[in-house]
Design a protein around this motif. Structure first.
Motif, mmCIF file in Angstrom:
data_model
loop_
_atom_site.group_PDB
_atom_site.id
_atom_site.type_symbol
_atom_site.label_atom_id
_atom_site.label_comp_id
_atom_site.label_asym_id
_atom_site.label_seq_id
_atom_site.Cartn_x
_atom_site.Cartn_y
_atom_site.Cartn_z
ATOM 1 N N LEU B 238 0.837 -1.206 0.000
ATOM 2 C CA LEU B 238 0.000 0.000 0.000
ATOM 3 C C LEU B 238 0.876 1.262 0.000
ATOM 4 O O LEU B 238 0.661 2.180 -0.787
ATOM 5 N N ASP B 241 2.877 1.562 -3.360
ATOM 6 C CA ASP B 241 2.025 1.626 -4.551
ATOM 7 C C ASP B 241 1.074 2.828 -4.497
ATOM 8 O O ASP B 241 1.173 3.758 -5.306
ATOM 9 N N ALA B 242 0.196 2.852 -3.503
ATOM 10 C CA ALA B 242 -0.839 3.887 -3.468
ATOM 11 C C ALA B 242 -0.252 5.273 -3.199
ATOM 12 O O ALA B 242 -0.815 6.278 -3.625
ATOM 13 N N TYR B 243 0.874 5.346 -2.484
ATOM 14 C CA TYR B 243 1.466 6.648 -2.185
ATOM 15 C C TYR B 243 2.567 7.050 -3.175
ATOM 16 O O TYR B 243 3.180 8.089 -3.019
ATOM 17 N N PHE B 283 -2.063 0.470 -8.170
ATOM 18 C CA PHE B 283 -2.159 1.863 -8.608
ATOM 19 C C PHE B 283 -1.177 2.134 -9.748
ATOM 20 O O PHE B 283 -1.520 2.753 -10.737
#
Lengths: 195, 322
Positions: B238, B241-243, B283
């Motif tokens: 997370l 990837d997401a940040y 993402f």
């Protein structure tokens, strides 16, 4: 966890004794050599107001207020690098959790630069106690609205992407035996006091 | 081989790709996972911050439920590093401290449960795959080797440290994931920061602290020309990837490194369709990287918006593959 050490002391317990007694197992804190391996290994060390080594010296010196006001435990990322490298096998990460609990009890964390961190933990716990599972959307929303209302707009696109990709729930999931879990946690609180 | 299975909250949603791919590769490897009935959250790093006994009682309920499973070989597998740590930590401290064990059991008794410390062995999924299944058995299932794919093996912290129930790899420079990726035919790049922290929950507490930790990892992988960072923890996935987009904006960088779970790469090498492995949930688009090994990954489910600030310096980009 109170251990036998507190009851066998001939003198009044020092802050060092208190910290050791509030940590499970034997954290070996009294063995600290002040070598600094912990601070040198710490990924968030540069953002801490005291390195772990410095904090342990303050504990040994009985400077309770200074220690519990420090942002150090709140910036600990729980990576266990210091613990793996400590030549004295001090349970540094566990001690950071102990200091966080003590800072919450004494209310001193509010004066540190990490004042919102305990509330993040408390929000998380509150959700777990009610549902048995964590609930990211609820946690993030409550935390951001409370502490960073202006950042909600900034973080919203990511939350939307998580939702659209099916990586986040809109509503929490509750375990079947939530009453059983609540009874267990209530009993734990009764037995453990605030810690 | 049969094991108890503790998915943890992340694998239900945020890391659903990890769960799907773990299940998809378990079948050909003849691993059977029996999910612990009505498990609860492990408490992450938050519960123990506020309530020590409550944290151990929370985990104790899961251990007690796992111990009741009739046929799990007394082993409980957690794919999430944080769950793995918490489950093994409570078991270890209950063993070490009879006083703690007594209190945890007094709390569990309020819910009609009991846990005898040491009765369940907690294992991480990677440990089970490399040590119980073994590299040779994995190699036998490889039908589409990941030839030419440059992989940065990212272990994160908690599966190698502190080893509350023994260690299965080096706490600072582990190699089991490296060997597993080589078994799949991938090119493993050197990744000196392989056991450095992703920041955990710091994205919520102090973004600048967290972003610096994420940046270091992305830069390290980019320095070694990795096509993909492979991970074994939902929190690491997370954060990286997401940040990644937010980190790029913060530092005016332009990293585009997809972050996949090791089970997803295993599945691809086994010839399992990407969709069944949850590929497309990430993402950062994994398609350019996966095209190198001839895997046609599904388009991302929500295409990422271009948010590069106008003032950013022109940076080399991975060519877009349509």
């Amino acid at each position: 966890m109170a251990t036998a050490t507190t009851t066998t002391l001939a003198r009044a317990p020092t802050f060092l004794d208190e910290v050791i007694a509030a940590t499970p197992g034997d954290p070996h804190l009294e063995l600290c050599l002040q070598c600094g391996t912990c601070g040198g290994s710490c990924p968030s060390g540069p953002d801490m107001d005291h390195t772990p080594r410095h904090l342990f010296a303050l504990i040994a010196a009985g400077m309770k207020d200074e220690v519990l006001r420090s942002n150090t435990p709140w910036y600990c990322v729980s990576c266990y690098y210091c613990m793996a490298r400590c030549p004295q096998e001090i349970h540094i990460t566990d001690l950071m959790y102990t200091l966080k609990r003590m800072a919450i009890q004494e209310g001193l964390y509010r004066e540190s630069s990490a004042a919102e961190a305990p509330e993040f933990s408390e929000t998380f716990i509150d959700l777990v106690e009610n549902y048995g599972r964590s609930f990211e959307l609820g946690l993030a929303t409550r935390h951001y609205l409370r502490h960073h209302p202006l950042d909600v707009v900034k973080m919203a696109p990511m939350a939307l992407d998580l939702l659209r990709k099916g990586r986040m729930d809109l509503t929490p999931r509750r375990i079947k035996k939530i009453d059983q879990l609540k009874a267990i946690l209530a009993k734990a609180r009764e037995l453990g006091g605030a810690a | 081989m049969k094991y108890g299975y503790y998915p943890g909250c992340s694998l239900e949603r945020n890391a659903i790709a990890y769960h799907k791919s773990a299940m998809a590769v378990a079948a050909p490897l003849e691993i059977e996972f029996v999910e612990v009935e009505d498990w609860n959250c492990c408490g992450a790093t938050e519960y123990i911050t506020v309530d020590l006994l409550g944290a151990h009682a929370l985990v104790g309920r899961n251990l007690a439920l796992a111990a009741q499973q009739p046929d799990n070989g007394h082993q409980l597998v957690a794919p999430c590093s944080a769950c793995f740590l918490n489950l093994s930590k409570t078991d270890r401290y209950m063993l070490d401290s009879p006083e703690l064990a007594e209190k945890v059991n007094a709390a569990l008794a309020a819910g009609g449960l009991h846990y005898t410390p040491g009765s369940v062995r907690v294992r991480h999924l990677l440990d089970v795959i490399v040590n119980d299944v073994g590299y040779d058995a994995v190699a036998e299932k490889v039908t589409r080797p990941l030839q030419g794919l440059r992989v940065a093996p990212y272990y994160g912290c908690l599966i190698v440290r502190p080893g509350y129930q023994g260690v299965f790899d080096d706490p600072e420079y582990p190699t089991s994931l490296d060997k597993l990726m080589r078994t799949l035919g991938a090119k493993v790049v050197d990744f000196p920061l392989k056991t450095h922290c992703c920041g955990g929950h710091m994205t919520q507490i102090s973004q600048s602290t967290a972003f610096e930790l994420i940046r270091r990892l992305l830069k390290n992988a980019a320095d070694y020309d990795a096509d993909v960072i492979v991970t074994l923890c939902p929190m690491c996935q997370l954060n990286l990837d997401a940040y990644q987009d937010a980190v790029n904006r913060h530092f005016k960088t332009d990293y585009h490194i997809p972050i996949l779970y090791f089970t997803q790469l295993m599945g691809l090498a086994f010839g399992i369709p990407p969709k069944e492995l949850g590929i497309g949930k990430e993402f950062v688009d994994a398609r350019p990287a996966l095209a190198k090994v001839g895997a046609e990954a599904p388009a991302p489910e929500a295409p990422r918006r271009k948010r590069r600030p106008k003032e950013a310096l022109p940076m080399p980009r991975m060519p877009e593959e349509e």
